[in-house]
Design a protein around this motif. Structure first.
Motif, PDB file in Angstrom:
ATOM      1  N   ARG A   8       0.815  -1.205   0.000  1.00 26.08           N
ATOM      2  CA  ARG A   8       0.000   0.000   0.000  1.00 26.08           C
ATOM      3  C   ARG A   8       0.854   1.262   0.000  1.00 26.08           C
ATOM      4  O   ARG A   8       0.546   2.251  -0.645  1.00 26.08           O
ATOM      5  CB  ARG A   8      -0.914  -0.004   1.230  1.00 26.08           C
ATOM      6  CG  ARG A   8      -2.019   1.026   1.187  1.00 26.08           C
ATOM      7  CD  ARG A   8      -2.976   0.866   2.347  1.00 26.08           C
ATOM      8  NE  ARG A   8      -2.354   1.239   3.608  1.00 26.08           N
ATOM      9  CZ  ARG A   8      -2.154   0.396   4.619  1.00 26.08           C
ATOM     10  NH1 ARG A   8      -2.515  -0.865   4.517  1.00 26.08           N
ATOM     11  NH2 ARG A   8      -1.587   0.809   5.730  1.00 26.08           N
ATOM     12  N   ILE A   9       1.933   1.220   0.735  1.00 20.71           N
ATOM     13  CA  ILE A   9       2.744   2.418   0.916  1.00 20.71           C
ATOM     14  C   ILE A   9       3.730   2.633  -0.232  1.00 20.71           C
ATOM     15  O   ILE A   9       4.208   3.736  -0.454  1.00 20.71           O
ATOM     16  CB  ILE A   9       3.511   2.343   2.259  1.00 20.71           C
ATOM     17  CG1 ILE A   9       2.529   2.241   3.410  1.00 20.71           C
ATOM     18  CG2 ILE A   9       4.390   3.556   2.474  1.00 20.71           C
ATOM     19  CD1 ILE A   9       1.525   3.379   3.474  1.00 20.71           C
ATOM     20  N   PHE A  10       4.013   1.574  -1.013  1.00 19.82           N
ATOM     21  CA  PHE A  10       4.996   1.648  -2.095  1.00 19.82           C
ATOM     22  C   PHE A  10       6.363   1.970  -1.527  1.00 19.82           C
ATOM     23  O   PHE A  10       7.024   1.107  -0.976  1.00 19.82           O
ATOM     24  CB  PHE A  10       4.621   2.711  -3.137  1.00 19.82           C
ATOM     25  CG  PHE A  10       3.505   2.314  -4.042  1.00 19.82           C
ATOM     26  CD1 PHE A  10       2.858   3.270  -4.796  1.00 19.82           C
ATOM     27  CD2 PHE A  10       3.102   1.004  -4.157  1.00 19.82           C
ATOM     28  CE1 PHE A  10       1.835   2.913  -5.654  1.00 19.82           C
ATOM     29  CE2 PHE A  10       2.096   0.635  -5.000  1.00 19.82           C
ATOM     30  CZ  PHE A  10       1.451   1.593  -5.754  1.00 19.82           C
ATOM     31  N   VAL A  62      -6.909   3.566   0.384  1.00 16.61           N
ATOM     32  CA  VAL A  62      -8.216   3.425  -0.260  1.00 16.61           C
ATOM     33  C   VAL A  62      -8.122   2.386  -1.375  1.00 16.61           C
ATOM     34  O   VAL A  62      -7.040   2.020  -1.826  1.00 16.61           O
ATOM     35  CB  VAL A  62      -8.713   4.757  -0.872  1.00 16.61           C
ATOM     36  CG1 VAL A  62      -8.912   5.816   0.179  1.00 16.61           C
ATOM     37  CG2 VAL A  62      -7.759   5.239  -1.944  1.00 16.61           C
ATOM     38  N   LYS A  63      -9.290   1.919  -1.821  1.00 17.88           N
ATOM     39  CA  LYS A  63      -9.338   1.011  -2.961  1.00 17.88           C
ATOM     40  C   LYS A  63      -9.498   1.854  -4.226  1.00 17.88           C
ATOM     41  O   LYS A  63     -10.415   2.669  -4.332  1.00 17.88           O
ATOM     42  CB  LYS A  63     -10.499   0.031  -2.826  1.00 17.88           C
ATOM     43  CG  LYS A  63     -10.568  -1.009  -3.932  1.00 17.88           C
ATOM     44  CD  LYS A  63     -11.260  -2.277  -3.475  1.00 17.88           C
ATOM     45  CE  LYS A  63     -10.383  -3.050  -2.514  1.00 17.88           C
ATOM     46  NZ  LYS A  63     -10.940  -4.386  -2.201  1.00 17.88           N
ATOM     47  N   VAL A  64      -8.608   1.639  -5.171  1.00 20.33           N
ATOM     48  CA  VAL A  64      -8.583   2.425  -6.403  1.00 20.33           C
ATOM     49  C   VAL A  64      -8.785   1.497  -7.594  1.00 20.33           C
ATOM     50  O   VAL A  64      -8.208   0.407  -7.660  1.00 20.33           O
ATOM     51  CB  VAL A  64      -7.239   3.176  -6.540  1.00 20.33           C
ATOM     52  CG1 VAL A  64      -7.138   3.849  -7.897  1.00 20.33           C
ATOM     53  CG2 VAL A  64      -7.081   4.202  -5.423  1.00 20.33           C
ATOM     54  N   ARG A  65      -9.605   1.937  -8.541  1.00 20.37           N
ATOM     55  CA  ARG A  65      -9.820   1.186  -9.783  1.00 20.37           C
ATOM     56  C   ARG A  65      -8.972   1.801 -10.884  1.00 20.37           C
ATOM     57  O   ARG A  65      -9.042   3.010 -11.141  1.00 20.37           O
ATOM     58  CB  ARG A  65     -11.289   1.182 -10.169  1.00 20.37           C
ATOM     59  CG  ARG A  65     -11.601   0.481 -11.495  1.00 20.37           C
ATOM     60  CD  ARG A  65     -13.059   0.095 -11.590  1.00 20.37           C
ATOM     61  NE  ARG A  65     -13.386  -0.915 -10.592  1.00 20.37           N
ATOM     62  CZ  ARG A  65     -14.613  -1.400 -10.385  1.00 20.37           C
ATOM     63  NH1 ARG A  65     -15.629  -0.936 -11.105  1.00 20.37           N
ATOM     64  NH2 ARG A  65     -14.829  -2.311  -9.463  1.00 20.37           N
ATOM     65  N   LEU A  66      -8.164   0.953 -11.520  1.00 18.79           N
ATOM     66  CA  LEU A  66      -7.259   1.406 -12.572  1.00 18.79           C
ATOM     67  C   LEU A  66      -7.620   0.758 -13.900  1.00 18.79           C
ATOM     68  O   LEU A  66      -7.987  -0.423 -13.945  1.00 18.79           O
ATOM     69  CB  LEU A  66      -5.809   1.049 -12.234  1.00 18.79           C
ATOM     70  CG  LEU A  66      -5.230   1.587 -10.922  1.00 18.79           C
ATOM     71  CD1 LEU A  66      -3.854   0.989 -10.687  1.00 18.79           C
ATOM     72  CD2 LEU A  66      -5.175   3.104 -10.926  1.00 18.79           C
ATOM     73  N   GLU A  67      -7.505   1.533 -14.973  1.00 14.63           N
ATOM     74  CA  GLU A  67      -7.618   0.989 -16.325  1.00 14.63           C
ATOM     75  C   GLU A  67      -6.236   1.028 -16.937  1.00 14.63           C
ATOM     76  O   GLU A  67      -5.586   2.086 -16.964  1.00 14.63           O
ATOM     77  CB  GLU A  67      -8.588   1.819 -17.169  1.00 14.63           C
ATOM     78  CG  GLU A  67      -8.755   1.261 -18.585  1.00 14.63           C
ATOM     79  CD  GLU A  67      -9.667   2.134 -19.441  1.00 14.63           C
ATOM     80  OE1 GLU A  67     -10.791   2.424 -18.989  1.00 14.63           O
ATOM     81  OE2 GLU A  67      -9.213   2.531 -20.541  1.00 14.63           O
ATOM     82  N   CYS A  68      -5.770  -0.115 -17.434  1.00 10.14           N
ATOM     83  CA  CYS A  68      -4.383  -0.240 -17.866  1.00 10.14           C
ATOM     84  C   CYS A  68      -4.269  -0.830 -19.264  1.00 10.14           C
ATOM     85  O   CYS A  68      -5.089  -1.649 -19.694  1.00 10.14           O
ATOM     86  CB  CYS A  68      -3.609  -1.152 -16.901  1.00 10.14           C
ATOM     87  SG  CYS A  68      -3.884  -0.830 -15.152  1.00 10.14           S
ATOM     88  N   VAL A  89      -9.110  -3.708 -16.500  1.00 14.31           N
ATOM     89  CA  VAL A  89      -9.424  -2.957 -15.292  1.00 14.31           C
ATOM     90  C   VAL A  89      -9.048  -3.806 -14.085  1.00 14.31           C
ATOM     91  O   VAL A  89      -9.262  -5.023 -14.070  1.00 14.31           O
ATOM     92  CB  VAL A  89     -10.926  -2.590 -15.234  1.00 14.31           C
ATOM     93  CG1 VAL A  89     -11.302  -2.045 -13.860  1.00 14.31           C
ATOM     94  CG2 VAL A  89     -11.246  -1.560 -16.298  1.00 14.31           C
ATOM     95  N   VAL A  90      -8.483  -3.170 -13.064  1.00 17.98           N
ATOM     96  CA  VAL A  90      -8.094  -3.874 -11.846  1.00 17.98           C
ATOM     97  C   VAL A  90      -8.318  -2.966 -10.650  1.00 17.98           C
ATOM     98  O   VAL A  90      -8.139  -1.743 -10.735  1.00 17.98           O
ATOM     99  CB  VAL A  90      -6.619  -4.326 -11.922  1.00 17.98           C
ATOM    100  CG1 VAL A  90      -5.674  -3.132 -12.043  1.00 17.98           C
ATOM    101  CG2 VAL A  90      -6.236  -5.182 -10.724  1.00 17.98           C
ATOM    102  N   ASP A  91      -8.733  -3.555  -9.526  1.00 15.79           N
ATOM    103  CA  ASP A  91      -8.896  -2.820  -8.272  1.00 15.79           C
ATOM    104  C   ASP A  91      -7.712  -3.123  -7.365  1.00 15.79           C
ATOM    105  O   ASP A  91      -7.375  -4.292  -7.148  1.00 15.79           O
ATOM    106  CB  ASP A  91     -10.188  -3.226  -7.560  1.00 15.79           C
ATOM    107  CG  ASP A  91     -11.426  -2.763  -8.301  1.00 15.79           C
ATOM    108  OD1 ASP A  91     -11.333  -1.793  -9.071  1.00 15.79           O
ATOM    109  OD2 ASP A  91     -12.497  -3.378  -8.117  1.00 15.79           O
ATOM    110  N   VAL A  92      -7.084  -2.084  -6.835  1.00 16.34           N
ATOM    111  CA  VAL A  92      -5.934  -2.240  -5.941  1.00 16.34           C
ATOM    112  C   VAL A  92      -6.112  -1.337  -4.732  1.00 16.34           C
ATOM    113  O   VAL A  92      -6.824  -0.332  -4.800  1.00 16.34           O
ATOM    114  CB  VAL A  92      -4.610  -1.884  -6.659  1.00 16.34           C
ATOM    115  CG1 VAL A  92      -4.366  -2.816  -7.829  1.00 16.34           C
ATOM    116  CG2 VAL A  92      -4.623  -0.436  -7.130  1.00 16.34           C
ATOM    117  N   LEU A 132      -9.804   5.343 -12.530  1.00 21.33           N
ATOM    118  CA  LEU A 132     -11.230   5.436 -12.814  1.00 21.33           C
ATOM    119  C   LEU A 132     -12.037   5.850 -11.584  1.00 21.33           C
ATOM    120  O   LEU A 132     -13.035   6.564 -11.704  1.00 21.33           O
ATOM    121  CB  LEU A 132     -11.751   4.087 -13.336  1.00 21.33           C
ATOM    122  CG  LEU A 132     -11.124   3.564 -14.636  1.00 21.33           C
ATOM    123  CD1 LEU A 132     -11.796   2.265 -15.036  1.00 21.33           C
ATOM    124  CD2 LEU A 132     -11.228   4.592 -15.749  1.00 21.33           C
ATOM    125  N   SER A 133     -11.626   5.391 -10.427  1.00 25.62           N
ATOM    126  CA  SER A 133     -12.304   5.727  -9.176  1.00 25.62           C
ATOM    127  C   SER A 133     -11.359   5.451  -8.017  1.00 25.62           C
ATOM    128  O   SER A 133     -10.383   4.713  -8.173  1.00 25.62           O
ATOM    129  CB  SER A 133     -13.588   4.899  -9.036  1.00 25.62           C
ATOM    130  OG  SER A 133     -13.286   3.521  -8.882  1.00 25.62           O
TER     131      SER A 133
END
Length: 243
Positions: free
Chosen positions: A146-148, A156-162, A189-192, A214-215
């Motif tokens: 989470r912290i990278f 938070v949960k983030v939705r990414l389009e890749c 699309v993936v949620d991370v 995306l969100s």
């Protein structure tokens, strides 16, 4: 050793010489590899080994550590954060990330689990105070994902389009235990779960639009605001140069 950032250039050379001295002449020739690491930023903190040992000892003994923390001025000179404020940490683990050691533990000052770069600590010492209990929900693996690069932010949960070709970067950062949804046009699309920190947004920026948020909407807005600020700064600099 030569490539490790936390080992100083002087110590790298000393350790290499000592290792060679333990080997036979033939082995010494094999150990002398002609490999050079270019432009590698090395730590200048010669006491890093003792600091790691102190923190590790505190973890084993279940004690707190006390230290001051170093920052840098615009002239790149080291200074003590907050005029030399003394920090206390209940260390849970030493974390190795991007060639640096971090002490991860409970910070009473911040009221949460925090991470501090070990090479930026000044004179950490173990106290007699017992360490605060580790939160039951705390997981070092989850925390590190989470912290990278260990910059705190809101999880938070983030939705990414890749773009499909960037799947390897998702795996590198988040692992393979994720559910994805394949889209037309070689995208998915993936949620991370991440921290909404400048580090996360910088990671997204590096892909030049091939990874999109995306969100949630606040993350989308944060990224747009950062991009707008960068544009405005660039315009001001160009205007000043013309004058």
């Amino acid at each position: 050793m030569a490539s490790s950032r936390f080992i100083t250039a002087k110590k790298s050379k000393e350790l290499g010489t000592k290792l060679c001295s333990l080997a036979s002449e033939n082995q010494q020739r094999e150990l002398k590899r002609h490999i050079y690491v270019t432009n590698r930023v090395k730590s200048d903190n010669e006491t890093i080994y003792y600091m790691v040992d102190t923190i590790n000892h505190a973890i084993n003994e279940g004690r707190r550590i006390r230290f001051q923390y170093i920052e840098y001025t615009p002239e790149l000179k080291p200074v003590l954060r907050n005029d030399g404020e003394v920090y206390e940490l209940s260390p849970y683990a030493l974390f190795w990330n991007e060639d640096y050691y971090y002490a991860v533990g409970w910070s009473d000052k911040h009221g949460n689990v925090s991470a501090f770069r070990v090479d930026r600590m000044k004179s950490p010492e173990m106290t007699e105070e017992p360490a605060a209990a580790k939160p039951k929900s705390f997981s070092l693996d989850d925390y590190s994902r989470r912290i990278f690069e260990m910059y705190d932010g809101e999880p938070v949960k983030v939705r990414l389009e890749c773009r499909d070709s960037l799947a390897k970067y998702i795996v590198d950062r988040f692992g393979t235990e994720l559910k994805t949804r394949v889209l037309p046009g070689n995208r998915f699309v993936v949620d991370v779960e991440v921290s909404l920190s400048p580090t996360f947004y910088a990671w997204v920026f590096r892909f030049g639009g091939e990874i999109r948020i995306l969100s949630p909407q606040k993350a989308v807005m944060h990224l747009a605001e950062m991009a707008q600020r960068m544009v405005e700064v660039s315009r001001r600099e160009q205007a000043c140069n013309k004058e």
